[in-house]
Write a protein that holds these residues in place. Structure first.
Motif, PDB file in Angstrom:
ATOM      1  N   MET A   1       1.041  -1.100  -0.113  1.00  0.00           N
ATOM      2  CA  MET A   1      -0.176   0.145  -0.003  1.00  0.00           C
ATOM      3  C   MET A   1       0.967   1.229   0.154  1.00  0.00           C
ATOM      4  SD  MET A   1      -3.185   0.926   0.098  1.00  0.00           S
ATOM      5  CE  MET A   1      -4.338   2.401   0.411  1.00  0.00           C
ATOM      6  N   LYS A   2       1.922   1.307   0.715  1.00  0.00           N
ATOM      7  CA  LYS A   2       2.713   2.353   0.808  1.00  0.00           C
ATOM      8  C   LYS A   2       3.629   2.627  -0.287  1.00  0.00           C
ATOM      9  CE  LYS A   2       6.524   4.164   3.745  1.00  0.00           C
ATOM     10  NZ  LYS A   2       7.642   3.973   5.045  1.00  0.00           N
ATOM     11  N   THR A   3       3.914   1.483  -1.127  1.00  0.00           N
ATOM     12  CA  THR A   3       4.729   1.444  -2.369  1.00  0.00           C
ATOM     13  C   THR A   3       3.822   2.229  -3.371  1.00  0.00           C
ATOM     14  OG1 THR A   3       5.761  -0.330  -1.779  1.00  0.00           O
ATOM     15  CG2 THR A   3       5.923   0.175  -3.982  1.00  0.00           C
ATOM     16  N   THR A   4       2.640   1.938  -3.582  1.00  0.00           N
ATOM     17  CA  THR A   4       1.605   2.258  -4.192  1.00  0.00           C
ATOM     18  C   THR A   4       1.451   3.769  -4.216  1.00  0.00           C
ATOM     19  OG1 THR A   4       0.523   0.169  -4.323  1.00  0.00           O
ATOM     20  CG2 THR A   4      -0.817   2.111  -5.304  1.00  0.00           C
ATOM     21  N   THR A   5       1.287   4.427  -2.932  1.00  0.00           N
ATOM     22  CA  THR A   5       1.094   5.619  -2.600  1.00  0.00           C
ATOM     23  C   THR A   5       2.156   6.538  -3.012  1.00  0.00           C
ATOM     24  OG1 THR A   5      -0.303   5.135  -0.633  1.00  0.00           O
ATOM     25  CG2 THR A   5       0.695   7.279  -0.753  1.00  0.00           C
ATOM     26  N   HIS A   6       3.596   5.689  -2.953  1.00  0.00           N
ATOM     27  CA  HIS A   6       4.511   6.707  -3.186  1.00  0.00           C
ATOM     28  C   HIS A   6       4.705   6.895  -4.835  1.00  0.00           C
ATOM     29  CE1 HIS A   6       6.758   6.063   0.955  1.00  0.00           C
ATOM     30  NE2 HIS A   6       6.057   6.841   1.015  1.00  0.00           N
ATOM     31  N   TYR A   7       4.430   5.691  -5.549  1.00  0.00           N
ATOM     32  CA  TYR A   7       4.503   5.651  -6.866  1.00  0.00           C
ATOM     33  C   TYR A   7       3.391   6.746  -7.605  1.00  0.00           C
ATOM     34  CZ  TYR A   7       4.052   4.022 -11.463  1.00  0.00           C
ATOM     35  OH  TYR A   7       4.019   4.118 -13.053  1.00  0.00           O
ATOM     36  N   SER A   8       2.244   6.756  -6.775  1.00  0.00           N
ATOM     37  CA  SER A   8       1.253   7.660  -7.378  1.00  0.00           C
ATOM     38  C   SER A   8       1.799   9.119  -7.150  1.00  0.00           C
ATOM     39  CB  SER A   8      -0.020   7.503  -6.543  1.00  0.00           C
ATOM     40  OG  SER A   8      -0.695   6.334  -6.911  1.00  0.00           O
TER      41      SER A   8
ATOM     42  N   VAL B   1       4.296   9.721  -9.960  1.00  0.00           N
ATOM     43  CA  VAL B   1       3.575   9.934 -11.058  1.00  0.00           C
ATOM     44  C   VAL B   1       3.081  11.622 -11.165  1.00  0.00           C
ATOM     45  CG1 VAL B   1       1.699   9.427 -12.699  1.00  0.00           C
ATOM     46  CG2 VAL B   1       3.056   7.762 -11.766  1.00  0.00           C
ATOM     47  N   GLU B   2       2.498  11.852 -10.027  1.00  0.00           N
ATOM     48  CA  GLU B   2       1.817  13.315  -9.987  1.00  0.00           C
ATOM     49  C   GLU B   2       2.970  14.537  -9.821  1.00  0.00           C
ATOM     50  OE1 GLU B   2      -0.786  15.909  -6.963  1.00  0.00           O
ATOM     51  OE2 GLU B   2      -0.652  13.823  -6.404  1.00  0.00           O
ATOM     52  N   HIS B   3       3.905  13.905  -9.552  1.00  0.00           N
ATOM     53  CA  HIS B   3       5.188  14.860  -9.339  1.00  0.00           C
ATOM     54  C   HIS B   3       5.745  14.955 -10.963  1.00  0.00           C
ATOM     55  CE1 HIS B   3       5.333  15.903  -5.296  1.00  0.00           C
ATOM     56  NE2 HIS B   3       5.701  14.650  -4.752  1.00  0.00           N
ATOM     57  N   ILE B   4       5.714  14.075 -11.537  1.00  0.00           N
ATOM     58  CA  ILE B   4       6.464  13.973 -12.873  1.00  0.00           C
ATOM     59  C   ILE B   4       5.537  14.701 -13.776  1.00  0.00           C
ATOM     60  CG2 ILE B   4       6.963  12.723 -14.842  1.00  0.00           C
ATOM     61  CD1 ILE B   4       8.199  10.518 -13.030  1.00  0.00           C
ATOM     62  N   GLY B   5       4.199  14.583 -13.716  1.00  0.00           N
ATOM     63  CA  GLY B   5       3.222  14.969 -14.396  1.00  0.00           C
ATOM     64  C   GLY B   5       3.391  16.819 -14.111  1.00  0.00           C
ATOM     65  N   LYS B   6       3.483  17.186 -13.028  1.00  0.00           N
ATOM     66  CA  LYS B   6       3.578  18.687 -12.684  1.00  0.00           C
ATOM     67  C   LYS B   6       4.825  19.323 -13.450  1.00  0.00           C
ATOM     68  CE  LYS B   6       1.032  18.795  -8.439  1.00  0.00           C
ATOM     69  NZ  LYS B   6       0.959  18.882  -6.820  1.00  0.00           N
ATOM     70  N   LEU B   7       5.816  18.650 -13.056  1.00  0.00           N
ATOM     71  CA  LEU B   7       7.199  19.016 -14.064  1.00  0.00           C
ATOM     72  C   LEU B   7       7.011  18.948 -15.234  1.00  0.00           C
ATOM     73  CD1 LEU B   7       9.917  17.031 -11.868  1.00  0.00           C
ATOM     74  CD2 LEU B   7       9.341  19.586 -11.822  1.00  0.00           C
ATOM     75  N   LEU B   8       6.402  18.267 -16.122  1.00  0.00           N
ATOM     76  CA  LEU B   8       5.985  18.218 -17.446  1.00  0.00           C
ATOM     77  C   LEU B   8       5.013  19.285 -17.886  1.00  0.00           C
ATOM     78  CD1 LEU B   8       5.466  14.299 -18.421  1.00  0.00           C
ATOM     79  CD2 LEU B   8       7.349  15.699 -19.294  1.00  0.00           C
ATOM     80  N   GLN B   9       4.308  19.371 -17.143  1.00  0.00           N
ATOM     81  CA  GLN B   9       3.299  20.653 -17.492  1.00  0.00           C
ATOM     82  C   GLN B   9       3.756  22.146 -17.401  1.00  0.00           C
ATOM     83  OE1 GLN B   9      -0.124  20.667 -14.885  1.00  0.00           O
ATOM     84  NE2 GLN B   9      -1.439  22.119 -16.313  1.00  0.00           N
ATOM     85  N   GLN B  10       4.817  22.055 -16.422  1.00  0.00           N
ATOM     86  CA  GLN B  10       5.400  23.428 -16.109  1.00  0.00           C
ATOM     87  C   GLN B  10       6.574  23.545 -17.247  1.00  0.00           C
ATOM     88  OE1 GLN B  10       7.685  23.493 -12.235  1.00  0.00           O
ATOM     89  NE2 GLN B  10       8.491  25.384 -12.742  1.00  0.00           N
ATOM     90  N   GLY B  11       7.110  22.467 -17.609  1.00  0.00           N
ATOM     91  CA  GLY B  11       8.296  22.485 -18.582  1.00  0.00           C
ATOM     92  C   GLY B  11       7.581  22.846 -19.944  1.00  0.00           C
ATOM     93  N   ARG B  12       6.441  22.194 -20.139  1.00  0.00           N
ATOM     94  CA  ARG B  12       6.006  22.450 -21.575  1.00  0.00           C
ATOM     95  C   ARG B  12       5.321  24.034 -21.583  1.00  0.00           C
ATOM     96  NH1 ARG B  12       2.612  16.704 -21.770  1.00  0.00           N
ATOM     97  NH2 ARG B  12       4.336  15.308 -22.473  1.00  0.00           N
TER      98      ARG B  12
END
Length: 334
Positions: A1-8, A11-22
């Motif tokens: 459960m902890k691993t799934t939360t950290h993975y989510s 993904v969210e952090h990477i998404g924010k960085l991509l959006q900011q970069g674009r």
């Protein structure tokens, strides 16, 4: 459960960085495009000023240039586009250095350059930058003759300052327009509307109404109830102004404004000052909006009044452009 939360979270952090970069990449590309167009415009104008246009191509420089550039570099160099690029340089020819000067999109500049008045060009550029207007919002403000409506309430020095710096909100008078333009409500002039209908239409179109009011307004509520001596009163619209740090009360009147309307708003202001204000709030501002007003009556009704109370007109259609331009020209040449 902890691993799934950290993975989510990953993904969210990477998404924010991509959006900011674009977003930054798109902004960077736009800035480079605008700077490039300015430089192209400069070369065209310098070529013309060197007399080479008449000696080599006569009056068909842009037509020939469009043909040659399109053959070499593809689309984007039509005669109309080159004309806009040339006008862009002429409109902003006083820019000392290209780097870091242009903060708006090319579409913004195309709209602004539809006016050829240097004062308007400067004002709408500064204001669009300050308030982060979309192209659609910019179009609306230009159609409603915002610059002229603000300028006509100032002296000549004030008009020049407005054009140079944009609208600066420093005192209550700075948020007042006369008239306020409510054409976005799409109410026909001949329609016999009620005050409640006007209020409802403003709430329905709140985003556009806030744009007309200007920067800093936050909506608090409608039909704000005040109870005094067993009687109930209702303020049509209540806002809070983040820059002036005060309540702004607006009362709507369908017809001509009366001295009773002004007296009633004065009561509302006294109530808000004593009952609603907290320690950090400045004195509230009252705006009575009517379709018509008698200037002499308003002058006498407001005389010796200590509250920050303003009376202004609203109109349901766009102002007469030629009339406002004529009035502004008289002010500037006075």
């Amino acid at each position: 459960m902890k691993t799934t939360t950290h993975y989510s979270a990953l993904v969210e952090h990477i998404g924010k960085l991509l959006q900011q970069g674009r977003s930054q990449a798109a902004q960077s590309v736009n800035t480079i495009l605008v700077q490039t167009y300015w430089l192209i415009g400069q070369h065209i104008v310098l070529f013309e000023q060197g007399g080479q246009e008449k000696s080599v191509y006569g009056s068909k420089l842009l037509e020939q240039l469009a043909k040659d550039l399109t053959e070499r570099y593809g689309k984007g160099f039509s005669r109309s586009n080159l004309f806009q690029i040339r006008q862009f340089y002429l409109g902003y020819s006083k820019v000392q250095t290209v780097s870091g000067q242009f903060k708006l999109s090319w579409s913004h500049y195309v709209e602004i350059l539809k006016t050829n008045h240097p004062l308007e060009i400067s004002f709408y550029t500064k204001q669009a930058e300050k308030e982060n207007w979309s192209v659609r919002e910019l179009k609306r403000q230009m159609k409603s003759m915002l610059f002229h409506r603000l300028a006509l309430s100032k002296d000549k020095a004030g008009v020049l300052s407005l054009a140079e710096k944009g609208q600066e909100i420093q005192q209550p008078e700075d948020i007042i327009k006369d008239p306020f333009v409510l054409e976005f409500l799409n109410i026909p002039q001949a329609h016999q509307y009620l005050e409640t209908e006007l209020e409802q239409q403003l709430i329905t179109n709140l985003q556009q109404f806030l744009l007309e009011l200007g920067k800093g307004f936050a909506f608090i509520g409608r039909q704000y109830k005040i109870s005094l001596g067993g009687k109930h009163f209702y303020v049509d619209l209540v806002f809070y102004h983040r820059i002036l740090k005060c309540f702004v009360l607006i009362d709507l009147k369908r017809g001509e404004l009366s001295h009773q309307d002004i007296g009633q708003m004065n009561l509302y202001l006294n109530y808000f000052q004593k009952e609603e204000n907290v320690a950090d709030d400045n004195l509230p501002i009252g705006i009575v909006l009517g379709a018509y007003k008698d200037r002499i009556l308003v002058e006498y009704a407001l005389e010796n009044m200590t509250n920050q109370l303003f009376v202004s007109k609203y109109q349901l259609y766009l102002p007469d452009k030629k009339q406002l331009e004529h009035e502004l020209q008289k002010l500037l040449t006075y």
